[in-house]
Design an enzyme around this catalytic site. Structure first.
Site, PDB file in Angstrom:
ATOM      1  N   ILE A   1       0.918  -1.117   0.085  1.00 29.29           N
ATOM      2  CA  ILE A   1       0.058   0.027   0.085  1.00 29.29           C
ATOM      3  C   ILE A   1       0.948   1.211  -0.035  1.00 29.29           C
ATOM      4  O   ILE A   1       1.886   1.456   0.876  1.00 29.29           O
ATOM      5  CB  ILE A   1      -1.038   0.158   1.133  1.00 29.29           C
ATOM      6  CG1 ILE A   1      -1.632  -1.150   1.393  1.00 29.29           C
ATOM      7  CG2 ILE A   1      -1.774   1.164   0.988  1.00 29.29           C
ATOM      8  CD1 ILE A   1      -2.461  -1.777   0.366  1.00 29.29           C
TER       9      ILE A   1
ATOM     10  N   GLY B   1     -10.858   1.289  -2.264  1.00 31.35           N
ATOM     11  CA  GLY B   1      -9.324   1.349  -2.384  1.00 31.35           C
ATOM     12  C   GLY B   1      -8.557   0.558  -1.499  1.00 31.35           C
ATOM     13  O   GLY B   1      -8.841  -0.470  -1.340  1.00 31.35           O
ATOM     14  N   GLU B   2      -7.497   1.088  -1.142  1.00 33.05           N
ATOM     15  CA  GLU B   2      -6.670   0.361  -0.389  1.00 33.05           C
ATOM     16  C   GLU B   2      -5.897  -1.269  -0.998  1.00 33.05           C
ATOM     17  O   GLU B   2      -5.151  -2.025  -0.252  1.00 33.05           O
ATOM     18  CB  GLU B   2      -7.260  -0.124   1.124  1.00 33.05           C
ATOM     19  CG  GLU B   2      -7.807   0.996   1.829  1.00 33.05           C
ATOM     20  CD  GLU B   2      -8.445   0.541   3.119  1.00 33.05           C
ATOM     21  OE1 GLU B   2      -8.484  -0.486   3.316  1.00 33.05           O
ATOM     22  OE2 GLU B   2      -8.899   1.630   3.655  1.00 33.05           O
ATOM     23  N   GLY B   3      -6.421  -1.457  -2.256  1.00 36.36           N
ATOM     24  CA  GLY B   3      -6.094  -2.965  -2.735  1.00 36.36           C
ATOM     25  C   GLY B   3      -7.081  -3.763  -2.323  1.00 36.36           C
ATOM     26  O   GLY B   3      -6.753  -4.963  -2.537  1.00 36.36           O
TER      27      GLY B   3
ATOM     28  N   GLU C   1      -3.361   1.656  -2.651  1.00 42.80           N
ATOM     29  CA  GLU C   1      -3.250   3.238  -2.397  1.00 42.80           C
ATOM     30  C   GLU C   1      -4.153   3.683  -1.334  1.00 42.80           C
ATOM     31  O   GLU C   1      -5.258   3.390  -0.806  1.00 42.80           O
ATOM     32  CB  GLU C   1      -3.268   3.977  -3.521  1.00 42.80           C
ATOM     33  CG  GLU C   1      -4.671   3.635  -4.365  1.00 42.80           C
ATOM     34  CD  GLU C   1      -6.004   3.917  -3.718  1.00 42.80           C
ATOM     35  OE1 GLU C   1      -6.005   4.979  -3.001  1.00 42.80           O
ATOM     36  OE2 GLU C   1      -6.713   3.063  -3.882  1.00 42.80           O
TER      37      GLU C   1
END
Length: 335
Positions: free
Chosen positions: A70, A302-304, A162
């Site tokens: 991240i 988000g965050e993967g 991200e």
């Protein structure tokens, strides 16, 4: 010595990255034809297993060391009111990642992945791209190097995610610059902006496009991108060069992938799309990349997170391919 010291050197590395292992793909295909199931009965799981085999160089692949990375960055364009949240949230969420409290921490644990978060100069946001370039070449190279160096060469599957307030606006600007269209065609609600906020985002993207005319992919990244997006691109490129299979996350991560794809269409041959997010333009971006998502669950975190969730699907595909018995081994008559 770093692997590259300029944007041109980075692009050259990407263009010269090795192809998948054709012999491993053939060996995996031969094995797939002998497994105790009707041909094609496992659908896309069969394709996924062959894809992993070809990038791992092993006709009977395994996934035992998935890695989740991240990257976090702050954006000067947030001064234009493009997000429902203040930039301070980026710092706060990085602390949450580090303390194990975010969704991506739980998903990484659930699928046996190591996870690391890299914060990129959160106290120094990028330039506001409506007024200046977001990053200098040196800043862009440094962010790319952060992503490149974060990849564990022993990883056998990679997810890149991200955190960065304002980065859906940045991703929309990258997509519009590289694929064409207006801000209104690419912006979405991101963290939940209202209609007025959505209109501001579109206006901001259009202003960035008008100010920065270059369509060279690496220059577009410098002009309109962000440190965390550049770092994601660096990690994706390192995985490509090291032949590590990659699962793409949502709209923002795919905008980083789009920069690589614009450098050379083969840049994302090692990647599959983990999911289709609820960010409106993500499907259009996936279509431009030629990727069909594995999952569609309405995620927009988000965050993967969507890509991490897809680790389970890829692991299942590999487990079936490498663990199932062949007809001969099981003593089962073939049709």
């Amino acid at each position: 010595m770093p692997a590259f010291t300029s944007l041109a050197e980075f692009a050259a590395l990407l263009r010269n990255a090795p192809a998948a292992d054709a012999a491993a793909h053939q060996a995996a295909s031969d094995r797939n034809g002998q497994l105790t199931k009707p041909p094609g009965a496992l659908g896309r799981l069969e394709d996924l297993a062959l894809w992993v085999a070809s990038w791992q160089g092993n006709g009977r692949p395994a996934i035992s060391a998935p890695q989740v990375l991240i990257f976090a960055g702050n954006h000067g364009v947030c001064a234009q009111g493009v997000s429902a949240f203040p930039a301070e949230v980026t710092v706060q969420m990085v602390a949450n990642f580090q303390h194990g409290g975010a969704a991506i921490n739980q998903l990484s644990k659930a699928f046996g992945a190591t996870m690391a978060v890299h914060a990129l100069e959160l106290d120094r946001p990028t330039g506001d791209f409506t007024e200046t370039a977001a990053m200098t070449e040196a800043e862009t190279v440094a962010a790319l190097q952060t992503g490149w160096n974060a990849v564990d060469p022993k990883a056998d599957l990679l997810v890149v995610g991200e955190m960065g307030i304002g980065n859906t606006t940045v991703a929309a600007a990258l997509a519009a610059a590289l694929l064409g269209g207006t801000g209104a065609e690419w912006v979405g609600r991101g963290t939940g902006v209202d209609n007025a906020g959505l209109a501001r985002k579109a206006k901001v993207v259009d202003a960035g496009l008008a100010r920065h005319g270059s369509r060279d992919p690496m220059q577009v990244l410098a002009n309109l991108g962000g440190r965390e997006i550049a770092a994601m691109a660096g990690a994706m490129a390192r995985a490509r060069v090291a032949r590590i299979p990659l699962i793409l996350d949502g709209f923002i991560a795919c905008s980083a992938g789009l920069v690589l794809h614009a450098v050379t269409p083969a840049a994302l041959d090692h990647a599959v799309a983990g999911h289709l997010s609820a960010e409106g333009a993500h499907g259009r971006l996936l279509a431009a990349l030629g990727k069909e998502p594995l999952l569609s669950l309405g995620l927009r975190l988000g965050e993967g997170s969507g890509a991490a969730l897809a680790i389970g699907v890829v692991k299942a595909a590999v487990a079936c391919h490498s663990g199932m018995a062949t007809f001969a081994e099981a003593g089962v008559s073939e049709g």
